[in-house]
Motif scaffolding. Structure first.
Motif, PDB file in Angstrom:
ATOM      1  N   ILE A  96      -7.277 -11.577  15.748  1.00 31.12           N
ATOM      2  CA  ILE A  96      -7.618 -12.253  14.484  1.00 31.12           C
ATOM      3  C   ILE A  96      -7.789 -11.223  13.376  1.00 31.12           C
ATOM      4  O   ILE A  96      -7.299 -11.395  12.249  1.00 31.12           O
ATOM      5  CB  ILE A  96      -8.899 -13.089  14.670  1.00 31.12           C
ATOM      6  CG1 ILE A  96      -8.646 -14.212  15.681  1.00 31.12           C
ATOM      7  CG2 ILE A  96      -9.358 -13.656  13.325  1.00 31.12           C
ATOM      8  CD1 ILE A  96      -9.887 -15.043  15.992  1.00 31.12           C
ATOM      9  N   ALA A  97      -8.441 -10.113  13.703  1.00 34.40           N
ATOM     10  CA  ALA A  97      -8.649  -9.073  12.695  1.00 34.40           C
ATOM     11  C   ALA A  97      -7.321  -8.462  12.263  1.00 34.40           C
ATOM     12  O   ALA A  97      -7.079  -8.236  11.068  1.00 34.40           O
ATOM     13  CB  ALA A  97      -9.569  -7.986  13.273  1.00 34.40           C
ATOM     14  N   ILE A  98      -6.480  -8.212  13.242  1.00 29.15           N
ATOM     15  CA  ILE A  98      -5.169  -7.621  12.913  1.00 29.15           C
ATOM     16  C   ILE A  98      -4.360  -8.555  12.023  1.00 29.15           C
ATOM     17  O   ILE A  98      -3.794  -8.150  10.999  1.00 29.15           O
ATOM     18  CB  ILE A  98      -4.396  -7.296  14.201  1.00 29.15           C
ATOM     19  CG1 ILE A  98      -5.068  -6.117  14.926  1.00 29.15           C
ATOM     20  CG2 ILE A  98      -2.937  -6.960  13.891  1.00 29.15           C
ATOM     21  CD1 ILE A  98      -4.457  -5.806  16.272  1.00 29.15           C
ATOM     22  N   ASN A  99      -4.317  -9.837  12.373  1.00 32.49           N
ATOM     23  CA  ASN A  99      -3.554 -10.803  11.573  1.00 32.49           C
ATOM     24  C   ASN A  99      -4.121 -10.920  10.161  1.00 32.49           C
ATOM     25  O   ASN A  99      -3.369 -11.033   9.191  1.00 32.49           O
ATOM     26  CB  ASN A  99      -3.565 -12.170  12.264  1.00 32.49           C
ATOM     27  CG  ASN A  99      -2.756 -12.168  13.542  1.00 32.49           C
ATOM     28  OD1 ASN A  99      -1.862 -11.332  13.716  1.00 32.49           O
ATOM     29  ND2 ASN A  99      -3.058 -13.091  14.449  1.00 32.49           N
ATOM     30  N   ALA A 100      -5.438 -10.870  10.058  1.00 30.38           N
ATOM     31  CA  ALA A 100      -6.057 -10.975   8.728  1.00 30.38           C
ATOM     32  C   ALA A 100      -5.674  -9.779   7.866  1.00 30.38           C
ATOM     33  O   ALA A 100      -5.350  -9.913   6.672  1.00 30.38           O
ATOM     34  CB  ALA A 100      -7.581 -11.075   8.869  1.00 30.38           C
ATOM     35  N   LEU A 101      -5.727  -8.597   8.474  1.00 33.58           N
ATOM     36  CA  LEU A 101      -5.365  -7.390   7.726  1.00 33.58           C
ATOM     37  C   LEU A 101      -3.882  -7.399   7.339  1.00 33.58           C
ATOM     38  O   LEU A 101      -3.515  -7.025   6.217  1.00 33.58           O
ATOM     39  CB  LEU A 101      -5.679  -6.151   8.560  1.00 33.58           C
ATOM     40  CG  LEU A 101      -7.173  -5.819   8.715  1.00 33.58           C
ATOM     41  CD1 LEU A 101      -7.373  -4.687   9.717  1.00 33.58           C
ATOM     42  CD2 LEU A 101      -7.787  -5.431   7.361  1.00 33.58           C
ATOM     43  N   VAL A 102      -3.032  -7.826   8.260  1.00 35.30           N
ATOM     44  CA  VAL A 102      -1.591  -7.887   7.954  1.00 35.30           C
ATOM     45  C   VAL A 102      -1.345  -8.816   6.780  1.00 35.30           C
ATOM     46  O   VAL A 102      -0.594  -8.495   5.845  1.00 35.30           O
ATOM     47  CB  VAL A 102      -0.794  -8.350   9.193  1.00 35.30           C
ATOM     48  CG1 VAL A 102       0.655  -8.687   8.804  1.00 35.30           C
ATOM     49  CG2 VAL A 102      -0.801  -7.269  10.261  1.00 35.30           C
ATOM     50  N   ASP A 103      -1.998  -9.980   6.793  1.00 34.02           N
ATOM     51  CA  ASP A 103      -1.804 -10.945   5.699  1.00 34.02           C
ATOM     52  C   ASP A 103      -2.307 -10.387   4.376  1.00 34.02           C
ATOM     53  O   ASP A 103      -1.655 -10.538   3.333  1.00 34.02           O
ATOM     54  CB  ASP A 103      -2.555 -12.247   6.029  1.00 34.02           C
ATOM     55  CG  ASP A 103      -1.910 -12.995   7.191  1.00 34.02           C
ATOM     56  OD1 ASP A 103      -0.735 -12.686   7.497  1.00 34.02           O
ATOM     57  OD2 ASP A 103      -2.564 -13.878   7.787  1.00 34.02           O
ATOM     58  N   THR A 104      -3.467  -9.715   4.435  1.00 34.42           N
ATOM     59  CA  THR A 104      -4.044  -9.165   3.192  1.00 34.42           C
ATOM     60  C   THR A 104      -3.175  -8.045   2.640  1.00 34.42           C
ATOM     61  O   THR A 104      -2.845  -8.012   1.439  1.00 34.42           O
ATOM     62  CB  THR A 104      -5.464  -8.638   3.468  1.00 34.42           C
ATOM     63  OG1 THR A 104      -6.275  -9.718   3.925  1.00 34.42           O
ATOM     64  CG2 THR A 104      -6.071  -8.041   2.205  1.00 34.42           C
ATOM     65  N   PHE A 105      -2.801  -7.089   3.501  1.00 34.63           N
ATOM     66  CA  PHE A 105      -1.973  -5.960   3.035  1.00 34.63           C
ATOM     67  C   PHE A 105      -0.622  -6.446   2.504  1.00 34.63           C
ATOM     68  O   PHE A 105      -0.113  -5.931   1.509  1.00 34.63           O
ATOM     69  CB  PHE A 105      -1.767  -4.970   4.179  1.00 34.63           C
ATOM     70  CG  PHE A 105      -3.025  -4.256   4.613  1.00 34.63           C
ATOM     71  CD1 PHE A 105      -4.086  -4.039   3.707  1.00 34.63           C
ATOM     72  CD2 PHE A 105      -3.169  -3.794   5.919  1.00 34.63           C
ATOM     73  CE1 PHE A 105      -5.230  -3.376   4.122  1.00 34.63           C
ATOM     74  CE2 PHE A 105      -4.310  -3.135   6.326  1.00 34.63           C
ATOM     75  CZ  PHE A 105      -5.357  -2.930   5.438  1.00 34.63           C
ATOM     76  N   THR A 106      -0.081  -7.473   3.140  1.00 32.88           N
ATOM     77  CA  THR A 106       1.222  -8.000   2.711  1.00 32.88           C
ATOM     78  C   THR A 106       1.089  -8.694   1.372  1.00 32.88           C
ATOM     79  O   THR A 106       1.920  -8.512   0.471  1.00 32.88           O
ATOM     80  CB  THR A 106       1.777  -8.983   3.760  1.00 32.88           C
ATOM     81  OG1 THR A 106       1.904  -8.299   5.013  1.00 32.88           O
ATOM     82  CG2 THR A 106       3.136  -9.522   3.336  1.00 32.88           C
ATOM     83  N   ALA A 107       0.048  -9.502   1.218  1.00 29.57           N
ATOM     84  CA  ALA A 107      -0.154 -10.222  -0.044  1.00 29.57           C
ATOM     85  C   ALA A 107      -0.362  -9.257  -1.198  1.00 29.57           C
ATOM     86  O   ALA A 107       0.084  -9.486  -2.321  1.00 29.57           O
ATOM     87  CB  ALA A 107      -1.349 -11.171   0.093  1.00 29.57           C
ATOM     88  N   ASN A 108      -1.061  -8.170  -0.920  1.00 34.18           N
ATOM     89  CA  ASN A 108      -1.334  -7.175  -1.971  1.00 34.18           C
ATOM     90  C   ASN A 108      -0.229  -6.126  -2.088  1.00 34.18           C
ATOM     91  O   ASN A 108      -0.358  -5.199  -2.909  1.00 34.18           O
ATOM     92  CB  ASN A 108      -2.663  -6.480  -1.691  1.00 34.18           C
ATOM     93  CG  ASN A 108      -3.841  -7.433  -1.774  1.00 34.18           C
ATOM     94  OD1 ASN A 108      -3.815  -8.400  -2.540  1.00 34.18           O
ATOM     95  ND2 ASN A 108      -4.880  -7.174  -0.971  1.00 34.18           N
ATOM     96  N   GLU A 109       0.810  -6.263  -1.241  1.00 34.58           N
ATOM     97  CA  GLU A 109       1.899  -5.286  -1.192  1.00 34.58           C
ATOM     98  C   GLU A 109       1.365  -3.873  -0.982  1.00 34.58           C
ATOM     99  O   GLU A 109       1.840  -2.896  -1.563  1.00 34.58           O
ATOM    100  CB  GLU A 109       2.764  -5.346  -2.462  1.00 34.58           C
ATOM    101  CG  GLU A 109       3.454  -6.687  -2.650  1.00 34.58           C
ATOM    102  CD  GLU A 109       4.401  -6.712  -3.838  1.00 34.58           C
ATOM    103  OE1 GLU A 109       4.492  -5.688  -4.555  1.00 34.58           O
ATOM    104  OE2 GLU A 109       5.042  -7.752  -4.051  1.00 34.58           O
ATOM    105  N   ASP A 110       0.358  -3.806  -0.136  1.00 30.84           N
ATOM    106  CA  ASP A 110      -0.262  -2.523   0.203  1.00 30.84           C
ATOM    107  C   ASP A 110       0.454  -1.981   1.441  1.00 30.84           C
ATOM    108  O   ASP A 110      -0.056  -2.042   2.566  1.00 30.84           O
ATOM    109  CB  ASP A 110      -1.749  -2.746   0.474  1.00 30.84           C
ATOM    110  CG  ASP A 110      -2.525  -1.427   0.533  1.00 30.84           C
ATOM    111  OD1 ASP A 110      -1.850  -0.370   0.561  1.00 30.84           O
ATOM    112  OD2 ASP A 110      -3.756  -1.473   0.561  1.00 30.84           O
ATOM    113  N   TRP A 111       1.657  -1.469   1.193  1.00 25.71           N
ATOM    114  CA  TRP A 111       2.534  -1.112   2.308  1.00 25.71           C
ATOM    115  C   TRP A 111       2.038   0.095   3.089  1.00 25.71           C
ATOM    116  O   TRP A 111       2.220   0.162   4.316  1.00 25.71           O
ATOM    117  CB  TRP A 111       3.961  -0.856   1.793  1.00 25.71           C
ATOM    118  CG  TRP A 111       4.488  -1.958   0.922  1.00 25.71           C
ATOM    119  CD1 TRP A 111       4.948  -1.851  -0.354  1.00 25.71           C
ATOM    120  CD2 TRP A 111       4.596  -3.337   1.266  1.00 25.71           C
ATOM    121  NE1 TRP A 111       5.335  -3.066  -0.844  1.00 25.71           N
ATOM    122  CE2 TRP A 111       5.139  -4.021   0.141  1.00 25.71           C
ATOM    123  CE3 TRP A 111       4.252  -4.091   2.397  1.00 25.71           C
ATOM    124  CZ2 TRP A 111       5.356  -5.377   0.115  1.00 25.71           C
ATOM    125  CZ3 TRP A 111       4.484  -5.459   2.384  1.00 25.71           C
ATOM    126  CH2 TRP A 111       5.035  -6.104   1.263  1.00 25.71           C
TER     127      TRP A 111
END
Length: 418
Positions: free
Chosen positions: A4-19
């Motif tokens: 759950i933590a990994i998916n949350a971080l992936v979604d956040t980084f992707t939304a913010n384009e924090d590649w």
């Protein structure tokens, strides 16, 4: 590794384009073992795609795609990357290696054929026609209906000098053509004939193929011309004569037709001593060129040998119409002799002798022949006419007196004209 933590971080980084953080997260998962089982391939693919597509840093993505390639050699995204990377960096050999491994690994027959076609194109572009041939052969072996493979092999076999294989391919192509599609079948047969003629030097096989072309397109002079050439090379003289006769009928150029009939006539006469066929060929040559010296002289000779006096008479008649002067008179005398002695046409002989005398009143041979023929035919009026002409030509009084006495006897005894 908490999902759950990994998916949350992936979604956040992707939304913010924090590649950068997204890539760091994926790397951490790979190094800590958080990506287990089937997840590892997905994580590597995601990292590679972020570097390639999002960060626009394909050089950073390369190591990930190489790692992914070892795990799944036929992975579509990885293949797409290497196609772009190798083309941009001019690394064709590397792409060939990648695609070769992918083709070997995949079990999908369609994908295997598509990769094989790509490998073949790359090999051909890289001037490695032999390898391209192998690829297309494999594709065709798996799918005999593959049109691209057949067309490519038709293009590549000549480049690699594989003429026998090209023949086999063209014959297989011929089997695919409908029997009633004569034009397409003939064109394919012409391609086969070209290979036999120019590359395999197999005249025996060439005869068979050209004969098939002639059957499909009997009015094609070029096919008949080639067939005649091969017959001559093989020494099949009677077949050659048949082909030449057929070609002569198809030729539109009068000069070419005439020379064909001349060649036919000579061969029948000199090689086979066949007077009948030689005469027929010379007659056709004469029809085209009435003034041809060889046709005229040979026909005179052959007509005489065969005692064909009627055609000989007609031949001389044409010659007389084209001649003039002493030559014309000589021909008419010969015609008159044939008419009198061979054709039992005394009236025609008399008419011809008269024509000679009209043009040359002092011709004693013509006058003698006229009188003799008239006596044979009991045409006493013509005998009297001849004697009257003799009176005018008498060399002296004694000769004139003898002629007048004979003339008087003719008038009195034969014509009752006192």
């Amino acid at each position: 590794g908490q999902p759950i933590a990994i998916n949350a971080l992936v979604d956040t980084f992707t939304a913010n384009e924090d590649w950068d953080h997204l890539v760091a997260l994926y790397d951490e998962m790979l190094t800590t073992g958080a990506a287990r089982g089937g997840q590892e391939v997905g994580v590597i693919l995601q990292s590679a795609m972020v570097h390639w597509k999002m960060r626009k840093r394909p050089e950073a993505a390369l190591s990930y795609f190489e790692r992914l390639r070892k795990l799944e050699p036929a992975q579509p995204g990885m293949l797409e990357f290497f196609r772009e990377w190798c083309a941009k960096n001019n690394e064709q050999d590397r792409l060939l290696a990648v695609l070769t491994d992918a083709q070997r690994a995949t079990t999908d027959s369609v994908a295997k054929a598509e990769i094989g076609a790509e490998l073949a194109h790359l090999s051909e572009e890289g001037e490695n026609a032999t390898k391209a041939v192998d690829q297309w052969r494999n594709i065709l072996r798996q799918d005999p209906n593959n049109k691209k493979a057949r067309e490519a092999l038709q293009r590549l076999y000549p480049r690699t000098g594989q003429w026998a294989a090209l023949i086999d391919l063209l014959r297989a192509e011929l089997d695919r053509i409908a029997p009633d599609d004569k034009k397409t079948r003939a064109e394919t047969l012409r391609q086969i004939a070209e290979v036999y003629r120019d590359h395999l030097k197999n005249d025996t096989a060439l005869v068979t193929v050209l004969s098939q072309v002639c059957q499909l397109e009997p009015t094609d002079p070029e096919a008949v011309r080639q067939l005649a050439r091969v017959y001559e090379v093989l020494g099949r003289w009677r077949d050659l004569l048949t082909a030449q006769a057929r070609l002569a009928e198809l030729e539109t150029d009068a000069g070419a037709r005439g020379e064909l009939f001349r060649a036919i006539a000579r061969r029948w006469l000199e090689q086979f001593n066949n007077v009948q066929n030689a005469v027929e060929a010379y007659e056709k040559l004469y029809e085209i060129f009435p003034r041809d010296e060889e046709a005229n002289s040979k026909l005179k000779e052959l007509y005489g040998k065969r005692r064909a006096y009627k055609p000989l008479f007609d031949l001389l008649k044409g010659e007389s119409e084209r001649s003039e002067g002493e030559a014309r008179l000589a021909v008419m005398m010969e015609m008159a002799k044939i008419a009198a002695e061979r054709l039992d046409r005394g009236a025609d002989a008399i008419a011809l002798y008269r024509k000679v005398l009209e043009e040359d009143p002092a011709s004693m041979p013509a006058l003698d022949a006229l009188e003799k023929q008239a006596e044979r035919d009991k045409d006493f009026a013509t005998v009297a006419e001849a004697l009257e002409k003799r009176v005018d030509l008498a060399p002296d009084n004694e000769a004139e007196l003898a002629i007048l006495q004979k003339l008087g006897a003719i008038y009195t005894d034969r014509m009752a004209n006192t």
